[in-house]
Structure formats: C-alpha cells, structure tokens
Design a protein around this motif. Sequence first.
Motif, short mmCIF file in Angstrom:
data_model
loop_
_atom_site.label_atom_id
_atom_site.label_comp_id
_atom_site.label_asym_id
_atom_site.label_seq_id
_atom_site.Cartn_x
_atom_site.Cartn_y
_atom_site.Cartn_z
N ALA A 63 -0.51 -4.62 -8.52
CA ALA A 63 -0.81 -3.67 -7.45
C ALA A 63 -1.82 -2.62 -7.87
O ALA A 63 -2.37 -1.91 -7.01
CB ALA A 63 0.48 -2.98 -7.00
N ALA A 64 -2.09 -2.49 -9.16
CA ALA A 64 -3.00 -1.43 -9.63
C ALA A 64 -4.43 -1.66 -9.19
O ALA A 64 -5.15 -0.69 -8.88
CB ALA A 64 -2.93 -1.35 -11.16
N LEU A 65 -4.89 -2.91 -9.14
CA LEU A 65 -6.29 -3.17 -8.77
C LEU A 65 -6.59 -2.77 -7.33
O LEU A 65 -7.60 -2.10 -7.08
CB LEU A 65 -6.63 -4.64 -9.02
N PRO A 66 -5.77 -3.14 -6.33
CA PRO A 66 -6.05 -2.65 -4.98
C PRO A 66 -6.05 -1.12 -4.88
O PRO A 66 -6.88 -0.55 -4.15
CB PRO A 66 -4.92 -3.27 -4.14
N VAL A 67 -5.14 -0.46 -5.60
CA VAL A 67 -5.11 1.00 -5.56
C VAL A 67 -6.37 1.57 -6.18
O VAL A 67 -6.98 2.54 -5.67
CB VAL A 67 -3.85 1.52 -6.30
N PHE A 68 -6.83 0.95 -7.28
CA PHE A 68 -8.06 1.41 -7.92
C PHE A 68 -9.25 1.27 -6.98
O PHE A 68 -10.10 2.17 -6.88
CB PHE A 68 -8.30 0.59 -9.19
N ILE A 69 -9.32 0.17 -6.26
CA ILE A 69 -10.46 -0.05 -5.35
C ILE A 69 -10.45 0.98 -4.22
O ILE A 69 -11.50 1.50 -3.84
CB ILE A 69 -10.40 -1.49 -4.79
N ILE A 70 -9.27 1.30 -3.71
CA ILE A 70 -9.18 2.30 -2.64
C ILE A 70 -9.64 3.68 -3.15
O ILE A 70 -10.44 4.38 -2.49
CB ILE A 70 -7.74 2.38 -2.10
N LEU A 71 -9.16 4.08 -4.32
CA LEU A 71 -9.58 5.38 -4.88
C LEU A 71 -11.06 5.40 -5.19
O LEU A 71 -11.74 6.42 -4.99
CB LEU A 71 -8.76 5.68 -6.14
N PHE A 72 -11.58 4.28 -5.68
CA PHE A 72 -13.01 4.21 -5.97
C PHE A 72 -13.83 4.35 -4.68
O PHE A 72 -14.87 5.01 -4.65
CB PHE A 72 -13.31 2.87 -6.65
N GLY A 73 -13.33 3.76 -3.61
CA GLY A 73 -14.02 3.90 -2.32
C GLY A 73 -14.00 5.32 -1.81
O GLY A 73 -14.99 5.81 -1.25
N HIS A 74 -12.86 6.01 -1.99
CA HIS A 74 -12.79 7.41 -1.58
C HIS A 74 -13.78 8.27 -2.37
O HIS A 74 -14.40 9.19 -1.81
CB HIS A 74 -11.37 7.94 -1.79
N MET A 75 -13.92 7.97 -3.66
CA MET A 75 -14.86 8.74 -4.47
C MET A 75 -16.29 8.50 -4.01
O MET A 75 -17.09 9.44 -3.90
CB MET A 75 -14.71 8.36 -5.94
N ILE A 76 -16.66 7.27 -3.72
CA ILE A 76 -18.01 6.97 -3.24
C ILE A 76 -18.26 7.66 -1.90
O ILE A 76 -19.33 8.23 -1.65
CB ILE A 76 -18.21 5.45 -3.12
N ASP A 77 -17.25 7.64 -1.04
CA ASP A 77 -17.39 8.27 0.28
C ASP A 77 -17.57 9.77 0.15
O ASP A 77 -18.38 10.39 0.86
CB ASP A 77 -16.16 7.94 1.12
N SER A 78 -16.82 10.39 -0.77
CA SER A 78 -16.95 11.83 -0.96
C SER A 78 -18.31 12.20 -1.54
O SER A 78 -18.88 13.24 -1.20
CB SER A 78 -15.83 12.35 -1.85
N LEU A 79 -18.85 11.34 -2.40
CA LEU A 79 -20.18 11.61 -2.96
C LEU A 79 -21.24 11.59 -1.87
O LEU A 79 -22.20 12.37 -1.87
CB LEU A 79 -20.51 10.58 -4.04
#
Length: 451
Positions: A63-79
């Motif tokens: 389950a860690a990989l899907p969570v990582f991808i979601i957080l990574f997407g939030h970081m890109i969106d915030s940038l």
Amino acid sequence: MREVELHANQNSDQNALPPMEQPPESNSRTKVTVSYFGLFAAADTLDYFLMFFGSIGACVHGAALPVFIILFGHMIDSLGKLVFDLHKVYSQVSKHAMYLVYIGVVVLLSAWLGVACWMQTGERQTARLRFMYLQSVLRKDISFFDTEARDKNIMYHISSDAILVQDAIGDKIGHGLRYLSQFFVGFAMGFISVWQLTLLTLAVVPLIAVAGGAYTVIMSTLSEKGEAAYAEAGKVAEEVISQVRTVHSFVGEDKAVEAYSMSLKNALKLGKKSGLAKGVGIGFTYGILLCAWALLLWYASILVRHGDTNGGKAFTTIINVIFSGLALGQAAPNLAAIAKGRVAAANIISMIEEDYSTSKSSDEGIVLSKVDGNLEFCKVHFAYPSRSNMVFEDLSFLVDAGRTFAIVGPSGSGKSTIISMVQRFYDPASGINKFSRRVDFCLLLVHLLNI
C-alpha cells in the motif's frame, strides 16, 4: 553344530523385482491438492504469529507505493499553484518531503517485517514437515517398502516437494500479498481521486495484466522445459564420461559427440522459442502500456479542460492505477507458485496422515520374564507381500539355546528371509514361529526382538 538345508524355489527369486501395478490413467493425471490453509499444516503458535505480522508487513509494503504517488502528486500540484510565493513553496516542499521520509521509514520496516517473518516461518514449517515425513516413512512396515515405496517416490517428496512448499510459504505468499495490496489500494485511491479516469483504466488494465502474466507464465514454462532438456543432455555426457574406458576401447568418441549434439537440439529449439516469446511478450506488453497512456492522457486533458480535476491529480491517478494493474500481473506468478506448493504439500501430508497398521510401532505384546533362547519354526509357509509365490513351505526346525546353527542353500532359497522373520520384519502366512518353546513370535513385543 546343527544345520538346515534350504532348496531354491524355481518360481521365486528373492532379488527379483515384483511386477508393478499401473495406476488407472485417470488417477495418474489427477493432481491432489490441499487447501490454502492446508499449506500451514505444520505451523505452531509462533508460526501463526510470524505469518500474522508478515502479512501485515507485506500489505503495508504494497500500500505504500499508491500513497507515495498521491503525496508526490500533491507536491507537484502545490509547486504549480504557489510558483510566485517562494515562502509557501518552501513550506509545502518541506512538509511533503517529511511525508516521503515517513513513508520511507514505514516501507523499510514493513518490507523487513514481511520478508523476514515469512522466510522464517517458511523455514520452520518446512523443516517440521520434513521431520514428520521422514518419521512417518520410518514407522512403516517393511512390507510397505516391498510394495508401495517405489510408487510413492519418497526421496523426491522429501527433497523437491519440500522445496516447493518452502518457496510457496516463505517467499511467494508474502510477495503475492504485497502485489494484491498494491492493486486494491491503488484502485481504491484512484476512485476516490478521479473516478472517471480510474473507470476508463479498468477497461485497459486487464489487457496489461493478462499480457504481463501470460508472458511470465510462458517464459517460466519454457525455462523449465529448457532446464529439463539440458538435464537430459547432461545425462548423456555423464554416461559417456563415467564409461570413458569403454568409449575409448570401442573408438566411440565421434558417436558420443554426435549423441550429445542430438540431445542438445531439443534445448536449442526451446531456446529459440524462448527468445521469440520474450520478444513478442515484452513488445506486446509495452505496446499496450503506451497505448493506454495515450488514451488516458487524452481523456485527462478533457477532464482538466472541463474543470473536473487538475493536472497533478489526473497525472498521479493515471500512474497509480496503471502501476496497480501491473501489480496484479506480477502477482500471477506468485499465485502459480502457491498452487504448485499446494500440490507438493498434498504429497507430503498424505504420507504423514496415511493410516498404517504395523505391529512394529505397537506397544502391545507379551514381555517374557525369562528367556531360554530356544527358537522353533513349525510348518511355516511364507510369501513376500510383493509376489504370491511361496519362498518356502512346511519349513520346520528347532534351534536349541547355546547351539550353533547353520542355514545353507542356494541363492533365493530363503536364508535371509528366515533372519527377517526372526526379527519380525515379516510374519508367516501360516504356521507358527515359537520363541522359548512356548510363545508365538507374533505375540511378542516387537521392539524387544531388536535389543
């Protein structure tokens, strides 16, 4: 010194192999399996704890990989949103970076927990199965080894089948749980994030999963056949080398090389098929993957244009769902290995649980308070369980205590059989074996005869 002479029975040969009964064709093709939980028949309390924590670790790891991808997407969106506010950009990047560090720590611990626990319990349970299997075989009556042992393939089960069970318990179950966890968590997050893209991906991901799973299964099958072909070629070379003097004496070097070359042709054909299957499989899988990317990106642009989602969320949803679909394809070989382990476990457990009626393991019998050492055979008839013809008929003799007694006769006349009957490996078909002039051998406590 007294002696008894035995005459060879022309219809019996103690060293001859008994005719083997061929099992019905339907039974030979049927593979008996245990249930999924039957794999853990040798587990104890500690093993259940190891499997529990190993399953938790494997599921969290997946389950860690899907969570990582979601957080990574939030970081890109915030940038993208805070590009003109450097202070907020720094704050958001620092926050998401710490989240990724936490995920890294969780993955480290969960991966170690999943792999270590499943490998440990796999070793423990397989060692216990081997011990129970060997103990069960050694408790069998001697007649079992004369009749059924060659059909049971005992050495193969204790070595190769045990390895398959260990591989299934110790490695494949943990990996299978990890990939399945990644699949379900990834799709669940995809539906929560952008359900339209996830629904569209459901039409494409099965093709990717089937292509990847079929490629893996085909390659593993061809690999096994190739190993078997090389093993056959190795047998030819081993036979030639072991009989090298004979080969040289008959000037058979060229014939030996030719025979080895012929045996390698099958391996060469399988190698060509393997190369073709690998090229087609990889090309087909990545071709479908890239086409799926093109379709999903095109549909994501439509959703962003209509304001249903944003670029970062759409992009991470696509990655998440596609990776989850690939995880389902990666889980297929592990499930196949578990199925093989279930078949192998059935072979081992059937031997352990098989009912046996043997006086050798019985604790019932007469214990003589005084032994004078006299031994008497009275009209004994005997035939081995593996064949019906008699080794001897109406055999009678008496051995007095303290006397030297010789048994003479040609090969196959039953000299060793008499000793085996004294040791109670076999009982007579009719007649009586008496010990101390009064007690039938069949009534004595067996293990006392071997002291």
